[in-house]
Every structure is written in structure tokens, then in C-alpha cells.
Design an enzyme around this catalytic site. Structure first.
Site, short mmCIF file in Angstrom:
data_model
loop_
_atom_site.label_atom_id
_atom_site.label_comp_id
_atom_site.label_asym_id
_atom_site.label_seq_id
_atom_site.Cartn_x
_atom_site.Cartn_y
_atom_site.Cartn_z
N HIS A 35 3.55 -10.04 20.55
CA HIS A 35 3.34 -9.02 21.57
C HIS A 35 3.39 -9.56 23.00
CE1 HIS A 35 -0.67 -10.71 21.46
NE2 HIS A 35 -0.86 -10.19 22.64
C1 UD1 Z 1 -3.33 -6.94 25.86
C2 UD1 Z 1 -3.77 -8.21 26.56
C3 UD1 Z 1 -3.37 -9.41 25.72
C4 UD1 Z 1 -3.89 -9.29 24.31
C5 UD1 Z 1 -3.36 -7.98 23.74
C6 UD1 Z 1 -3.79 -7.75 22.32
C7 UD1 Z 1 -3.76 -8.15 29.00
C8 UD1 Z 1 -3.07 -8.63 30.21
N1 UD1 Z 1 -3.13 -8.37 27.86
O1 UD1 Z 1 -1.92 -6.93 25.84
O2 UD1 Z 1 -3.93 -10.58 26.30
O3 UD1 Z 1 -3.46 -10.39 23.54
O4 UD1 Z 1 -3.86 -6.92 24.55
O5 UD1 Z 1 -3.25 -6.56 21.84
O6 UD1 Z 1 -4.83 -7.60 29.10
N2 UD1 Z 1 -0.34 0.52 23.98
C9 UD1 Z 1 -0.46 1.59 23.13
N3 UD1 Z 1 -1.70 1.86 22.63
C10 UD1 Z 1 -2.79 1.12 22.94
C11 UD1 Z 1 -2.66 0.05 23.83
C12 UD1 Z 1 -1.42 -0.25 24.33
O7 UD1 Z 1 0.50 2.28 22.82
O8 UD1 Z 1 -3.89 1.43 22.43
C13 UD1 Z 1 1.01 0.19 24.51
C14 UD1 Z 1 1.29 0.87 25.83
O9 UD1 Z 1 2.65 1.16 25.88
C15 UD1 Z 1 0.99 -0.22 26.82
C16 UD1 Z 1 1.42 -1.46 26.07
O10 UD1 Z 1 1.08 -1.20 24.71
O11 UD1 Z 1 1.63 -0.06 28.02
C17 UD1 Z 1 0.73 -2.73 26.50
O12 UD1 Z 1 -0.69 -2.56 26.47
P1 UD1 Z 1 -1.60 -3.43 27.47
O13 UD1 Z 1 -3.04 -3.14 27.26
O14 UD1 Z 1 -1.07 -3.33 28.85
O15 UD1 Z 1 -1.28 -4.93 27.04
P2 UD1 Z 1 -1.13 -5.59 25.60
O16 UD1 Z 1 0.29 -5.95 25.42
O17 UD1 Z 1 -1.77 -4.77 24.54
#
Ligand code: UD1
Length: 365
Positions: free
Chosen positions: A206
Site C-alpha cells: 500500500h
Molecule cells: C495510512 C498511513 C500508513 C499506514 C496505512 C495502513 C499515513 C501517511 N499513512 O496509509 O502509514 O501504513 O495507513 O493502512 O498516515 N481509504 C479507503 N477507506 C479507508 C481508508 C482509506 O477507501 O478506510 C482509501 C482512500 O482512497 C484514501 C486512501 O485509501 O484516500 C489512502 O488512505 P490514507 O489514510 O490517506 O493512507 P493509507 O494509504 O491508508
């Protein structure tokens, strides 16, 4: 004594750290602990399922920030957290890990003049292209008590000018959750549900550096295909990665099985039973070391060097050639590894001791 503490969680890798911490603090009647969920992760598969699996009590406050750019998400958490900390009238704030919720919590608390306690402090990849590295450096800079999982964290913090009295080596909170939940996880029927028979490998991916660039993601997926011809691979796909695979129309047929994200217990069961894990996660490098399962980390660096020094982890890089080389090496000379010092399931108790000492003893700053 009445020490009022806010514990902040927001994203999937936070939940296995706050569960043992809250349990240890709430067992002491001198503490009044409130749990604040930022809502950084909001899908049930990324948050609710983990809260249930880990038996985390419902949060006292839910900030419901959702997704956004890093600046938007961090700013929104800060904007919504500040009035909550003021209303809850806390004496300190505990943040865990390295996600955007962590740094946002540290910034708000520090600017309100509240002590910041960081669990999993001091880890460094020395790679500022990684958003988590920026979160770690800023959070530690603002923290008053730094709870450390491994020796490298201690050394990094001293080098950055922290005083040794501010740092406590407490072990690894994630390992507390793993130790407590492994017996239950092993009763999971996840392999039957997924039709897994015999040896298999487990994949997670991810990191923005691996999945946001379509070419890089396609290269990694085609490499996984090659490995999957030797051993079937099961891949619970993070929503971010799912979106990128769909956008790039990157297919994954054959023995590379794409799954929905799994809950904590199901995933722990698969980790424990896997013959190999290929991942770019931080926490899975640690969990695989404790489970003595070979781990190939699809990154150029790690902020968790103890998993390579003592554990079963190898850096595999992210190119086709480097991943296949690491895969061959792992087969030719498997690592057994040992469990790092203090990764014994008692980190929550040590965190509690260190936090209590911080509030009742003389302060070091
Ligand atoms: C975040 C953390 C990362 C961790 C990871 C575990 C930061 C900078 N990154 O990354 O360190 O290893 O979580 O998962 O904080 N999304 C969904 N549903 C959700 C959450 C996210 O669909 O419940 C999708 C959305 O499109 C979102 C993308 O995932 O924009 C990324 O989510 P985000 O929380 O920005 O970062 P992660 O990649 O999950």
C-alpha cells in the site's frame, strides 16, 4: 491522583498498539483515559472490524475526518481535535505509530502546552520521500516522553538531541496484541473460507512509492505472478491499492489471489500459517519476525532494522530483479531469527509504568 490522558488512534496500524495501552492504563484507577478516533480510516474493514477483533472500547470522541491530501487530512484532524482536547481538559496526549493522525495529534497537543507521549518513537528510515518518516521526525521532535520498541530508536533519538531521561525502552505494543490474540486467531476458519490448501504466501502492498506509480505497480504485480507460479499467493488489497490497480487496469489472474481487506484475527492467522510474506508494511515486518515467518520487504529501506538483524526480514527492493533475487535467497538460506528484546507481550505494562513515572516523578526536558 487523577491523571487525565487522551489516547489518539486513527488508522488501521494504530489499533493493535492502542488496545494494550488503553487496557494497561485503564487498569490503574489513577488514570482517566479517553480514546479519540480521528476517522482517518473509516471503512469497516479498515477500522470497525479491527476495533471489534481487538476488543477496543468505543471511542469517547470520533472526529470523522476521512480521506484527503496529506495537508487536508492532517489539517482537518488538527482543526477537529483542538476543541476536543480543550473540552476534555486532559493532562497529556498519547499518540502511536507514524500516520497522519499521529503527527496531527502531536502538533495540536504541543501547541496547547500539553505533554506529548509517543509510543513507537525513534524509528527512522532516513528517507523523507516517505510520508511516515516526516510524521515520525516531527512527532518525536514535539514529544516529551518517547516510548521505544528497539535499540535503533533509542540511538536515533539521542542523536537528535533527546535526553536519555525522556526515552523509555518499553518493547513492542503490537506484540502484546499478537501474543494475546494468537490463540483466538488460530481458531479462525479463514483458510477454509478462502479455499487455501497447503503452502501459500501472503502479500500486502500500500505504500505510495509502490502503488501510486502505475508502472512500478505493474512491475511488482508481474513479479508476484512469477513467484505465484511456485507458491500460490493471497493478497488482501488495501483500498488505495485497489483503486490504483483498477485505474491502471492491472490484472492479477492465476495463482495471485486478490482479496478484500481482512480483519485482524483472520490476517494474523494467515500470517502465522504462511510460508512467506511479501509486504511493504512496517508492522508486518515486526509481526512476521515474532511469528518466525520469512518476510520479504518490498522496499529499499526499513525503519525497523531489528527485524533484519534479529528476525526473519530481508529487504527485497522493488524491482523485478531484486525481488526475485531475494525470493531465491530466502529459499536457499531461510532465516529462523530470534524475537527481539522486550517483544514479550508486556509492553503495555511498561508503557503504563513509564507514563506514570513521567507524571509523578521529576520531569526531564
Ligand atoms: C495510512 C498511513 C500508513 C499506514 C496505512 C495502513 C499515513 C501517511 N499513512 O496509509 O502509514 O501504513 O495507513 O493502512 O498516515 N481509504 C479507503 N477507506 C479507508 C481508508 C482509506 O477507501 O478506510 C482509501 C482512500 O482512497 C484514501 C486512501 O485509501 O484516500 C489512502 O488512505 P490514507 O489514510 O490517506 O493512507 P493509507 O494509504 O491508508
Amino acid at each position: 491522583m487523577n491523571i487525565r490522558l487522551a489516547v489518539l488512534a486513527g488508522a488501521r496500524p494504530n489499533f493493535m498498539k492502542v488496545a494494550p495501552l488503553i487496557a494497561a492504563l485503564r487498569a490503574d484507577e489513577d488514570f482517566r483515559v479517553i480514546l479519540i478516533h480521528t476517522g482517518q480510516h473509516y471503512d469497516d474493514t479498515m477500522s470497525g472490524q479491527f476495533m471489534r477483533d481487538l476488543q477496543i472500547p468505543p471511542p469517547d470522541y470520533h472526529l470523522q475526518v476521512g480521506s484527503g491530501s496529506h495537508a487536508q487530512q492532517t489539517a482537518e484532524i488538527m482543526r477537529r481535535l483542538e476543541p476536543v482536547l480543550i473540552e476534555a481538559d486532559v493532562d497529556g496526549v498519547v499518540v502511536v505509530g507514524d500516520v497522519n493522525s499521529t503527527v496531527a495529534g502531536a502538533l495540536v497537543a504541543a501547541k496547547l502546552g500539553l505533554p506529548v507521549i509517543h509510543a513507537e518513537a525513534g524509528l527512522r528510515s532516513f528517507d523523507r520521500s516517505m510520508p511516515e518518516e516526516i510524521n515520525r521526525v516531527v512527532t518525536d521532535c514535539l514529544s516529551d516522553l518517547l516510548l521505544v520498541t528497539e535499540q535503533s530508536g533509542h540511538s536515533n533519538l539521542l542523536r537528535e538531541g533527546k535526553q536519555s531521561g525522556q526515552i523509555a525502552m518499553v518493547g513492542n505494543l503490537m506484540v502484546d496484541s499478537l501474543t494475546k490474540n494468537l490463540p483466538e486467531a488460530m481458531r479462525s476458519d479463514v483458510r477454509e473460507r478462502l479455499g487455501i490448501n497447503g503452502r501459500f504466501g501472503l502479500v500486502t502492498l500500500h505504500r505510495p512509492a509502490n502503488v501510486d506509480d502505475g508502472e512500478k505497480l505493474a512491475e511488482i504485480v508481474s513479479t508476484l505472478h512469477i513467484i505465484a507460479e511456485e507458491i500460490p499467493l493471497y493478497w488482501p488489497v488495501h483500498p488505495r491499492t485497489r483503486a490504483r490497480l483498477e485505474a491502471g487496469r492491472i490484472a492479477a489472474p492465476g495463482f495471485l489471489h486478490l482479496l478484500e481487506p481482512l480483519g485482524y484475527l483472520d490476517f494474523l492467522c494467515l500470517q502465522a500459517k504462511a510460508a512467506v510474506i511479501l509486504t511493504d508494511s512496517g508492522g508486518i515486518q515486526e509481526e512476521s519476525t515474532v511469528l518466525a515467518v520469512p518476510c520479504l520487504t518490498l522496499r529499499e529501506n526499513t525503519e525497523r532494522p531489528i527485524t533484519i538483524e534479529c528476525g526473519t526480514n530481508r529487504l527485497a527492493g522493488t524491482s523485478k530483479e531484486s525481488i526475485l533475487n531475494a525470493w531465491k535467497e530466502a529459499n536457499a538460506s531461510p532465516r529462523t531469527g530470534i524475537i527481539p528484546p522486550l517483544w514479550d507481550g508486556l509492553a503495555g505494562l511498561r508503557c503504563h509504568e513509564a507514563i506514570k513515572r513521567f507524571f509523578v516523578g521529576p520531569r526531564v526536558s
